[in-house]
Design an enzyme around this catalytic site. Structure first.
Site, short mmCIF file in Angstrom:
data_model
loop_
_atom_site.label_atom_id
_atom_site.label_comp_id
_atom_site.label_asym_id
_atom_site.label_seq_id
_atom_site.Cartn_x
_atom_site.Cartn_y
_atom_site.Cartn_z
N MET A 115 0.84 -1.19 0.00
CA MET A 115 0.00 0.00 0.00
C MET A 115 0.88 1.24 0.00
O MET A 115 1.71 1.41 0.89
CB MET A 115 -0.89 0.02 1.26
CG MET A 115 -1.85 -1.15 1.35
SD MET A 115 -2.81 -1.10 2.89
CE MET A 115 -1.57 -1.67 4.06
N ILE A 172 2.22 -5.21 8.12
CA ILE A 172 3.63 -4.85 8.21
C ILE A 172 3.79 -3.35 8.06
O ILE A 172 3.31 -2.76 7.08
CB ILE A 172 4.45 -5.58 7.13
CG1 ILE A 172 4.29 -7.10 7.27
CG2 ILE A 172 5.94 -5.21 7.23
CD1 ILE A 172 4.92 -7.89 6.14
N GLY A 202 1.37 4.22 4.67
CA GLY A 202 2.25 3.38 3.86
C GLY A 202 2.65 2.09 4.53
O GLY A 202 3.20 2.11 5.62
N SER A 203 2.40 0.94 3.90
CA SER A 203 2.66 -0.32 4.57
C SER A 203 2.37 -1.49 3.63
O SER A 203 2.24 -1.31 2.42
CB SER A 203 1.76 -0.43 5.82
OG SER A 203 0.46 0.01 5.51
N ARG A 204 2.24 -2.69 4.21
CA ARG A 204 2.04 -3.88 3.39
C ARG A 204 1.33 -4.96 4.21
O ARG A 204 1.43 -4.99 5.44
CB ARG A 204 3.42 -4.36 2.93
CG ARG A 204 3.50 -5.77 2.42
CD ARG A 204 4.90 -6.05 1.96
NE ARG A 204 5.29 -7.42 2.14
CZ ARG A 204 6.54 -7.86 2.02
NH1 ARG A 204 7.51 -7.02 1.77
NH2 ARG A 204 6.81 -9.14 2.18
#
Length: 245
Positions: A115, A172, A202-204
């Site tokens: 993301m 994450i 912002g991440s995953r």
């Protein structure tokens, strides 16, 4: 497109209202403090120099956009695994799940969704089922697009039992993200597409699936949380090829 005739007016008005509805989507409550801070800063800056106030206003609008929480239409057939996040499918591989998930130490299919700061960051359950574990692990804040972020970064992991299958979902943190939110807890029942958490800025997300699951997305594909089908746990067809175009 302007309405050219009287009988087109109702349809034209419907299109305009739909456009407005899509633009002003609901905002998640976790975003209200950040929106308030951005708005106050914009007002203060505007007192010193009006261009700074306009820049602050633009940032405030962006914060509103970041914390948007639009409704989604989720497919509900048994066995389907939907994307838990908006973003780009950045990795499809085979990997042993993190030890904290307490899943068998055997390779599983891992699908990663990255993301960026322009994606909606509300996370949704990929399947219907019961949460067995929720485990937070402190760590680094490396670029979430890197493969090693799965092991080194700050993360929050869930194990969800759906039927006789257990899958892992790992939130994450990334370079900018500094807080992972998860309001679900062990024992909770989640419906597919139901909201369970959020990661700021912002991440995953990694999804660990049985090797028997048929992956239905391609590398680089854009996914929509709660709508895009990532895989089928009950598929008996050959894997489908994908191509870039």
């Amino acid at each position: 497109m302007p309405c050219r005739a009287r009988n087109e007016a109702p349809s034209c008005m419907t299109d305009i209202l739909e456009s407005i509805r899509r633009l002003f989507v609901p905002i998640h409550k976790e975003g209200y403090p950040f929106i308030a801070i951005a708005a106050v800063v914009a007002l203060v800056l505007g007192q010193f120099w009006s261009p700074l106030g306009w820049i602050g206003a633009i940032i405030t609008i962006w914060v509103c956009y970041f914390f948007r929480d639009p409704p989604r239409v989720t497919p509900v057939r048994d066995g389907l695994v939907v994307s838990p996040a908006d973003g780009r499918v950045s990795l499809i591989t085979t990997a042993v799940p993190p030890a904290e998930l307490e899943l068998p130490a055997e390779p599983m299919t891992r699908v990663s969704v990255f993301m960026n700061v322009f994606d909606c960051h509300v996370n949704r359950s990929p399947v219907s089922g019961r949460i067995l574990q929720v485990l937070y692990t402190p760590g680094l804040f490396l670029n979430a697009d890197l493969d090693k972020a799965s092991e080194d970064n700050e993360r929050n992991a869930l194990v969800i039992e759906t039927g006789d299958t257990r899958i892992g979902v790992v939130q994450i943190a990334g370079l900018v993200a500094r807080r992972i939110l998860c309001w679900s807890k062990p024992g909770d029942m989640l419906g597919v597409g139901e909201r369970f958490g959020l990661i700021r800025f912002g991440s995953r997300l990694d999804i660990y699936l049985p090797l028997s699951a048929q992956v239905l997305v391609g590398l680089g594909q854009t996914s929509i949380a709660g709508e895009t089908v990532l895989a089928d746990l009950r598929a008996n067809e050959p894997a489908r090829p994908f191509r870039n175009s």
